[in-house]
Design an enzyme around this catalytic site. Structure first.
Site, PDB file in Angstrom:
ATOM      1  N   TRP A   1      52.471  29.582  33.935  1.00  8.70           N
ATOM      2  CA  TRP A   1      51.219  29.507  34.702  1.00  8.70           C
ATOM      3  C   TRP A   1      50.466  30.823  34.747  1.00  8.70           C
ATOM      4  O   TRP A   1      51.037  31.895  34.882  1.00  8.70           O
ATOM      5  CB  TRP A   1      51.558  29.083  36.129  1.00  8.70           C
ATOM      6  CG  TRP A   1      50.411  29.072  37.060  1.00  8.70           C
ATOM      7  CD1 TRP A   1      49.909  30.123  37.767  1.00  8.70           C
ATOM      8  CD2 TRP A   1      49.603  27.952  37.412  1.00  8.70           C
ATOM      9  NE1 TRP A   1      48.844  29.718  38.525  1.00  8.70           N
ATOM     10  CE2 TRP A   1      48.644  28.387  38.329  1.00  8.70           C
ATOM     11  CE3 TRP A   1      49.615  26.615  37.028  1.00  8.70           C
ATOM     12  CZ2 TRP A   1      47.680  27.533  38.888  1.00  8.70           C
ATOM     13  CZ3 TRP A   1      48.665  25.770  37.580  1.00  8.70           C
ATOM     14  CH2 TRP A   1      47.724  26.229  38.500  1.00  8.70           C
TER      15      TRP A   1
ATOM     16  N   ASN B   1      46.635  32.489  36.604  1.00  9.26           N
ATOM     17  CA  ASN B   1      45.349  32.305  37.273  1.00  9.26           C
ATOM     18  C   ASN B   1      44.612  33.639  37.397  1.00  9.26           C
ATOM     19  O   ASN B   1      44.369  34.275  36.375  1.00  9.26           O
ATOM     20  CB  ASN B   1      45.438  31.504  38.580  1.00  9.26           C
ATOM     21  CG  ASN B   1      46.359  32.054  39.630  1.00  9.26           C
ATOM     22  OD1 ASN B   1      47.561  32.153  39.429  1.00  9.26           O
ATOM     23  ND2 ASN B   1      45.830  32.389  40.792  1.00  9.26           N
ATOM     24  N   ASP B   2      44.254  34.098  38.565  1.00  7.62           N
ATOM     25  CA  ASP B   2      43.242  35.144  38.756  1.00  7.62           C
ATOM     26  C   ASP B   2      43.267  36.318  37.789  1.00  7.62           C
ATOM     27  O   ASP B   2      44.295  36.988  37.617  1.00  7.62           O
ATOM     28  CB  ASP B   2      43.382  35.748  40.152  1.00  7.62           C
ATOM     29  CG  ASP B   2      43.097  34.759  41.248  1.00  7.62           C
ATOM     30  OD1 ASP B   2      42.924  33.577  40.950  1.00  7.62           O
ATOM     31  OD2 ASP B   2      43.057  35.179  42.419  1.00  7.62           O
TER      32      ASP B   2
ATOM     33  N   ARG C   1      42.859  39.016  52.134  1.00  7.77           N
ATOM     34  CA  ARG C   1      43.415  39.203  50.798  1.00  7.77           C
ATOM     35  C   ARG C   1      42.380  39.653  49.765  1.00  7.77           C
ATOM     36  O   ARG C   1      41.200  39.755  50.026  1.00  7.77           O
ATOM     37  CB  ARG C   1      44.051  37.901  50.315  1.00  7.77           C
ATOM     38  CG  ARG C   1      43.097  36.695  50.288  1.00  7.77           C
ATOM     39  CD  ARG C   1      43.840  35.480  49.755  1.00  7.77           C
ATOM     40  NE  ARG C   1      43.074  34.259  49.741  1.00  7.77           N
ATOM     41  CZ  ARG C   1      43.068  33.361  50.724  1.00  7.77           C
ATOM     42  NH1 ARG C   1      43.770  33.567  51.825  1.00  7.77           N
ATOM     43  NH2 ARG C   1      42.361  32.253  50.619  1.00  7.77           N
TER      44      ARG C   1
ATOM     45  N   GLU D   1      37.000  34.202  48.485  1.00 11.41           N
ATOM     46  CA  GLU D   1      38.106  34.857  47.797  1.00 11.41           C
ATOM     47  C   GLU D   1      37.563  35.814  46.743  1.00 11.41           C
ATOM     48  O   GLU D   1      36.393  35.747  46.350  1.00 11.41           O
ATOM     49  CB  GLU D   1      39.020  33.827  47.116  1.00 11.41           C
ATOM     50  CG  GLU D   1      39.710  32.882  48.078  1.00 11.41           C
ATOM     51  CD  GLU D   1      40.721  31.985  47.384  1.00 11.41           C
ATOM     52  OE1 GLU D   1      41.911  32.076  47.722  1.00 11.41           O
ATOM     53  OE2 GLU D   1      40.317  31.196  46.509  1.00 11.41           O
TER      54      GLU D   1
END
Length: 573
Positions: free
Chosen positions: A88, A90-91, A212, A261
């Protein structure tokens, strides 16, 4: 942001026009076709030297085969976009440049799907197109504060933090038992390995549920570091002299966009004019209230070292598609100031949390990164607007183009369009609604295996470009409809007689220019010089690719059509 993250293993490598030569070229280096190629994905963000692995450094004893993906690539594996070899991702984490090499990190989860938690996976590049896999740079679950989530790394040229001149300092979110804190890690070997600083967390949670994704910039005008932090429906701004002790300065709150975010804060010159230097504050947000999905919202305004003040309370969106999120932007420190402030790079996560864990990508999960784009501030309809164009370095992937001259576009279609040789290509299309044309909407249908999986359209009267996608995953109907949307972007047709070609007459006459990047499981559309973009994940059937053009009714003109095959980006590991 915090979520599953796949460690992207397939660093990038370089595009070798002769794929057959690769074995000879990399004797000691294993090349894995990532970035949307073979079983490794590539990550674009900041990469290793030069244009990735050495180009053309092998003997060419066989006919060139630059456009075939490495053996073993799965059906939806991209060819030139960055993806992990397995598990996996993501960001994106904002790249930085050291000694001519871009260093880029993305969130990765090697334990997916059984185990949670992300860490920073490292790739390098010299051209932001080819990538070299460097492995995990900051490991999860090592200091008792949880996994390693989104943050940002900066090069501390003045040794403000005390780790040495030129040390790389990363401030990032760690989450343990649902509590988010900011920790500091530092590297003295140019970003390849990091150590946890003494005294973590550097910022303890004040009791906030959402706290965050710190984004740090150097505010040279005020001799300080500035942090933008996602705090629910607010972006908190903090300042520090040493990257360790942070003081809350102000907050920028916006309702109606969900939980914000991955914030970003930077400067650009409007229309390239230093006298119109403008601050931009951006954040990944939820556009459901506006009929959108998630995306990147932004505001332009001023920043006085303490507070950001928007020039207009109404936000804009960096991309109108469903799958451009958690984007980061960065400039090139090698450029003179006027060029550095005229444009900057950007890259986003091509996925959507609505279906991110349902995509039938069997050999990896988490989607891919977008191509690197260059963004600038341009006055559009009287308002400073971020305009995106593909970064010029992508031309290194171009194969031999095929063009088609002007012809009528009708509901029956326009014959003679070249058939794509693979699922990785670029289209440059000019549509026109001239005198004698009575059509309104042009359609570009993208197909595979005898079925269209996406349509890119342009409506001259409404002045909108749009993308619609097949509703159900081919061969996986049990998943139900993943895609049921049609995403639109406002972009007026151009009137060639007007200065700059940006106005439109009342009848909707004029032309529209579309640049479309297709890569097996993604479509990225740039409209009218990038005034709007639409990024979408797609899931074609297996089989022969095809492209067709038509109108929804009446007649328009297909002024020009250019098809360019794009080479596989190989990732060196």
């Amino acid at each position: 942001m915090q979520r599953y993250s796949l460690r992207a293993l397939g660093p990038r490598g370089r595009w070798v026009a002769v794929a057959v030569i690769l074995a000879l070229v990399l004797a000691a280096t294993t090349i894995i076709g990532l970035a949307g190629r073979s079983n490794n994905g590539g990550t674009q963000g900041g990469a290793a030297p030069g244009s990735s692995a050495p180009q053309g450094s092998g003997t060419q004893s066989e006919a060139p085969k630059p456009f075939s993906r490495p053996e073993g690539a799965s059906q939806f594996r991209p060819s030139y976009h960055l993806t992990p070899a397995k598990e996996w991702m993501n960001d994106p984490q904002r790249p930085f440049l050291l000694d001519g090499v871009w260093h880029y990190y993305y969130l990765y989860n090697a334990d997916h799907p059984e185990g949670n938690g992300t860490e920073w996976f490292h790739v390098t590049s010299t051209d932001l197109v080819h990538w070299k896999d460097e492995g995990v740079a900051i490991e999860k679950f090592k200091n008792g504060l949880g996994d390693i989530e989104t943050g940002s790394a900066v090069v501390d040229q003045d040794n403000t933090a005390g780790f040495g001149k030129g040390a790389v300092v990363a401030v990032l979110t760690q989450q343990d038992k649902g509590v988010q804190r900011q920790s500091l890690f530092y590297s003295t070997d140019k970003g390849y390995t990091f150590k946890a600083a003494d005294g973590n967390p550097a910022m303890d949670n004040p009791g906030a549920q959402h706290w965050r994704d710190p984004k740090i910039i150097r505010d040279q005008a005020h001799g300080q570091w500035v942090m933008a932090l996602a705090e629910g429906e607010k972006i908190g701004l903090y300042t520090s002299k040493d990257l360790k002790d942070w003081r809350y300065a102000s907050g920028f709150e916006r309702k109606g966009l969900g939980i914000l975010e991955c914030p970003d804060l930077f400067q650009l010159d409007v229309d390239g004019d230093p006298a119109k230097r403008t601050w931009v504050l951006a954040a990944s947000a939820n556009g459901t209230a506006e009929g959108r999905t998630t995306g990147v919202a932004y505001w332009t305004g001023t920043f006085d070292g303490t507070r950001f003040t928007p020039a207009d309370d109404k936000h804009q969106w960096l991309d109108a598609g469903a799958d451009f999120y958690a984007a980061v932007t960065w400039d090139d420190p090698r450029l003179p100031e006027n060029e550095r402030m005229a444009s900057r790079h950007a890259i986003g996560w091509m996925n959507n949390w609505t279906y991110a864990r349902q995509l039938p990508t069997t050999d990896w999960q988490g989607g891919a990164d977008s191509i690197v784009r260059d963004i600038r501030l341009k006055t559009v309809q009287g308002r400073p607007t971020l305009v995106s164009t593909p970064t010029p370095a992508l031309s290194a992937l171009d194969g031999e183009a095929r063009t088609v001259g002007s012809r009528a576009l009708t509901p029956e279609g326009a014959g003679g369009l070249p058939a794509p040789a693979s699922g990785a290509y670029r289209l440059d299309v000019t549509l026109e609604r001239g005198q004698g044309d009575d059509g309104t909407e042009a359609l570009l249908n993208l197909g595979n295996g005898g079925a269209d999986y996406a349509t890119v359209g342009y409506n001259f009267e409404a002045g909108t470009a749009w993308v619609s996608r097949a509703a159900v995953v081919p061969g996986a109907d049990a998943l139900g409809p993943l895609f049921t949307d049609r995403r639109s972007a406002q972009s007026r047709p151009r009137n060639g007689s007007a200065p700059g070609g940006s106005t439109v007459n009342p009848a909707g006459r004029g032309s529209a220019e579309l640049t479309i990047f297709v890569d097996y499981s993604s479509v990225e559309v740039f409209v009218n010089g990038g005034e709007q973009t639409l990024t979408s994940v797609v899931l074609p059937k297996a089989g022969q690719p095809a492209v067709s053009a038509a109108t929804a009714g009446g007649k328009l003109t297909l002024k020009s059509f250019k098809y360019t095959p794009l080479a596989t980006v190989l990732t060196a590991r």
